[in-house]
Design a protein around this motif. Structure first.
Motif, PDB file in Angstrom:
ATOM      1  N   GLU A  38      44.081  46.617  39.303  1.00 41.10           N
ATOM      2  CA  GLU A  38      42.682  46.328  39.005  1.00 41.10           C
ATOM      3  C   GLU A  38      42.355  46.452  37.515  1.00 41.10           C
ATOM      4  O   GLU A  38      41.571  47.308  37.101  1.00 41.10           O
ATOM      5  CB  GLU A  38      41.781  47.250  39.834  1.00 41.10           C
ATOM      6  CG  GLU A  38      41.964  47.061  41.333  1.00 41.10           C
ATOM      7  CD  GLU A  38      40.966  47.859  42.162  1.00 41.10           C
ATOM      8  OE1 GLU A  38      40.572  48.957  41.728  1.00 41.10           O
ATOM      9  OE2 GLU A  38      40.575  47.362  43.238  1.00 41.10           O
ATOM     10  N   LYS A  41      38.398  46.074  36.362  1.00 39.13           N
ATOM     11  CA  LYS A  41      37.403  46.935  37.007  1.00 39.13           C
ATOM     12  C   LYS A  41      36.092  46.888  36.214  1.00 39.13           C
ATOM     13  O   LYS A  41      36.103  46.974  34.984  1.00 39.13           O
ATOM     14  CB  LYS A  41      37.917  48.370  37.056  1.00 39.13           C
ATOM     15  CG  LYS A  41      37.428  49.116  38.276  1.00 39.13           C
ATOM     16  CD  LYS A  41      38.263  50.371  38.503  1.00 39.13           C
ATOM     17  CE  LYS A  41      37.825  51.110  39.739  1.00 39.13           C
ATOM     18  NZ  LYS A  41      37.718  50.280  40.941  1.00 39.13           N
ATOM     19  N   ASN A  42      34.988  46.729  36.914  1.00 41.13           N
ATOM     20  CA  ASN A  42      33.644  46.675  36.313  1.00 41.13           C
ATOM     21  C   ASN A  42      33.396  45.442  35.431  1.00 41.13           C
ATOM     22  O   ASN A  42      32.385  45.389  34.733  1.00 41.13           O
ATOM     23  CB  ASN A  42      33.341  47.958  35.505  1.00 41.13           C
ATOM     24  CG  ASN A  42      33.422  49.193  36.382  1.00 41.13           C
ATOM     25  OD1 ASN A  42      33.004  49.154  37.540  1.00 41.13           O
ATOM     26  ND2 ASN A  42      33.982  50.257  35.846  1.00 41.13           N
ATOM     27  N   VAL A  44      32.523  41.429  35.147  1.00 37.47           N
ATOM     28  CA  VAL A  44      31.772  40.499  35.997  1.00 37.47           C
ATOM     29  C   VAL A  44      31.936  39.067  35.507  1.00 37.47           C
ATOM     30  O   VAL A  44      31.738  38.771  34.320  1.00 37.47           O
ATOM     31  CB  VAL A  44      30.265  40.863  36.024  1.00 37.47           C
ATOM     32  CG1 VAL A  44      29.519  39.940  36.980  1.00 37.47           C
ATOM     33  CG2 VAL A  44      30.066  42.316  36.433  1.00 37.47           C
ATOM     34  N   GLU A  61      36.361  33.852  43.004  1.00 34.95           N
ATOM     35  CA  GLU A  61      35.628  34.984  43.559  1.00 34.95           C
ATOM     36  C   GLU A  61      36.602  36.029  44.120  1.00 34.95           C
ATOM     37  O   GLU A  61      36.525  37.220  43.789  1.00 34.95           O
ATOM     38  CB  GLU A  61      34.660  34.491  44.646  1.00 34.95           C
ATOM     39  CG  GLU A  61      33.587  35.484  44.975  1.00 34.95           C
ATOM     40  CD  GLU A  61      32.354  34.859  45.636  1.00 34.95           C
ATOM     41  OE1 GLU A  61      31.662  35.587  46.352  1.00 34.95           O
ATOM     42  OE2 GLU A  61      32.081  33.649  45.431  1.00 34.95           O
ATOM     43  N   ILE A  65      37.628  39.914  42.588  1.00 36.41           N
ATOM     44  CA  ILE A  65      37.555  41.096  43.454  1.00 36.41           C
ATOM     45  C   ILE A  65      38.922  41.789  43.511  1.00 36.41           C
ATOM     46  O   ILE A  65      39.026  43.008  43.385  1.00 36.41           O
ATOM     47  CB  ILE A  65      37.077  40.708  44.869  1.00 36.41           C
ATOM     48  CG1 ILE A  65      35.619  40.218  44.813  1.00 36.41           C
ATOM     49  CG2 ILE A  65      37.208  41.884  45.840  1.00 36.41           C
ATOM     50  CD1 ILE A  65      35.135  39.515  46.063  1.00 36.41           C
ATOM     51  N   GLY A  69      37.183  43.481  39.730  1.00 39.40           N
ATOM     52  CA  GLY A  69      35.878  43.085  39.199  1.00 39.40           C
ATOM     53  C   GLY A  69      34.999  42.455  40.262  1.00 39.40           C
ATOM     54  O   GLY A  69      35.220  42.616  41.464  1.00 39.40           O
ATOM     55  N   GLN A  70      33.991  41.740  39.805  1.00 35.94           N
ATOM     56  CA  GLN A  70      33.058  41.070  40.714  1.00 35.94           C
ATOM     57  C   GLN A  70      32.789  39.670  40.187  1.00 35.94           C
ATOM     58  O   GLN A  70      32.947  39.405  39.001  1.00 35.94           O
ATOM     59  CB  GLN A  70      31.726  41.833  40.744  1.00 35.94           C
ATOM     60  CG  GLN A  70      31.870  43.270  41.126  1.00 35.94           C
ATOM     61  CD  GLN A  70      31.136  43.607  42.414  1.00 35.94           C
ATOM     62  OE1 GLN A  70      30.499  42.762  43.025  1.00 35.94           O
ATOM     63  NE2 GLN A  70      31.235  44.857  42.819  1.00 35.94           N
ATOM     64  N   ILE A  72      29.752  36.474  40.472  1.00 31.71           N
ATOM     65  CA  ILE A  72      28.395  36.114  40.897  1.00 31.71           C
ATOM     66  C   ILE A  72      28.291  34.599  40.959  1.00 31.71           C
ATOM     67  O   ILE A  72      28.578  33.908  39.973  1.00 31.71           O
ATOM     68  CB  ILE A  72      27.340  36.654  39.905  1.00 31.71           C
ATOM     69  CG1 ILE A  72      27.420  38.179  39.824  1.00 31.71           C
ATOM     70  CG2 ILE A  72      25.946  36.208  40.324  1.00 31.71           C
ATOM     71  CD1 ILE A  72      26.520  38.770  38.743  1.00 31.71           C
TER      72      ILE A  72
END
Length: 306
Positions: A38, A41-42, A44, A61, A65, A69-70, A72
């Motif tokens: 990861e 991490k954090n 976006v 997406e 993940i 991360g993420q 949107i």
């Protein structure tokens, strides 16, 4: 604005592209062994979609993940982009909140304008001009199955549109010969052809293009946004269907690729994706792995000296 962008294959050096693809293979191996990794991490990723999508949305997406991360999802229907906020303003604001932005757009100029005003990396998730992320997946797939594509021959059959333009760039960056078989009036963008020089050849006869080729590839005859031309295109492209018989003219170890979605009975025969020479499913999966490598390459370095 010193962020690195990936709007076309020409934004990276040949070595960088090869590095991303090899890294994609490593990340695929980590995932298959269930290793948690990861590095983002954090972080976006903002994803702007003007056009519909399955593989591009899923792969970016899921990829973010899996990297910790993420992502949107932003559609013009739900944001001020669809109400006419200038691209430059959107870019300035979004890039202050996000770590990277992926855009799938009708007009390549939106990508270049957004990138010009973004302080974070911008990735081309497909435009009317090119589809470089797909080429990362395609090149990773060839490398996995057959080794280096350098010096090999690739046949593109069908419409000289965005995917074809990216194959022309790939021919330069990965050092292969490209034969394009397309009907009159559907040639690729002359700007791309001019840069590629003798590496690319346009022919009218699919058999001539496929003869001895190591990789045969195609795409739908009607791309998003061209739907009103469908009937006319079907007539023009009918002789350009890729069949098992056409593939038989290629090299004995030839691979067949299709970036999907496929229209069976149009650009490919009904049974072609079931042919043992087809690697379309691996190719689709590799969007995930190649783009994770791309995200790692683009996003992480920014934080080494933050």
């Amino acid at each position: 604005m010193s962020a690195r962008h990936f709007l076309s294959l020409m934004d990276f050096t040949a070595d960088e592209l090869l590095g991303v693809i090899r890294r994609g293979i490593e990340l695929k191996d980590l995932r298959s062994r269930g290793v948690l990794f990861e590095p983002l991490k954090n972080r976006v990723l903002g994803m702007i979609f003007e056009k519909s999508s399955t593989r591009t949305r899923l792969s970016f997406e899921a990829g973010m993940i899996q990297l910790g991360g993420q992502a949107i999802f932003l559609s013009p229907r739900d944001t001020q982009l669809g109400r006419g906020e200038p691209i430059s303003d959107s870019a300035i604001v979004m890039s202050r909140m996000l770590d990277a932005v992926m855009i799938r757009t009708h007009h390549h100029s939106i990508l270049t304008e957004f990138a010009a005003h973004s302080r974070v990396p911008v990735i081309n998730g497909l435009s009317d001009e090119s589809h470089p992320c797909q080429l990362l997946a395609d090149m990773q797939t060839y490398l996995e199955h057959r080794g280096s594509i350098q010096g090999k021959t690739v046949a593109w059959i069908g419409d000289g549109y965005n995917m074809c333009n990216s194959y022309i760039e790939a021919a330069q960056q990965f050092d292969f010969q490209l034969r394009i078989a397309c009907p009159e009036g559907y040639e690729p963008d002359p700007r791309f052809l001019a840069l590629a020089g003798e590496r690319v050849q346009i022919v009218r006869d699919p058999k001539q293009a496929v003869a001895g080729a190591h990789l045969v590839t195609t795409d739908v005859w009607t791309s998003m946004g061209q739907e009103e031309e469908t009937a006319r295109r079907l007539a023009h492209f009918a002789p350009y269907q890729v069949t098992r018989e056409l593939l038989d003219l290629a090299a004995p170890d030839a691979l067949f690729m299709h970036c999907l979605p496929a229209h069976r009975g149009e650009e490919i025969s009904q049974d072609l994706l079931d042919d043992p020479r087809s690697v379309a499913w691996d190719q689709a999966e590799n969007r995930l792995h190649a783009q994770k490598a791309l995200l790692e390459f683009l996003v992480e370095p920014a934080y080494h000296h933050a």
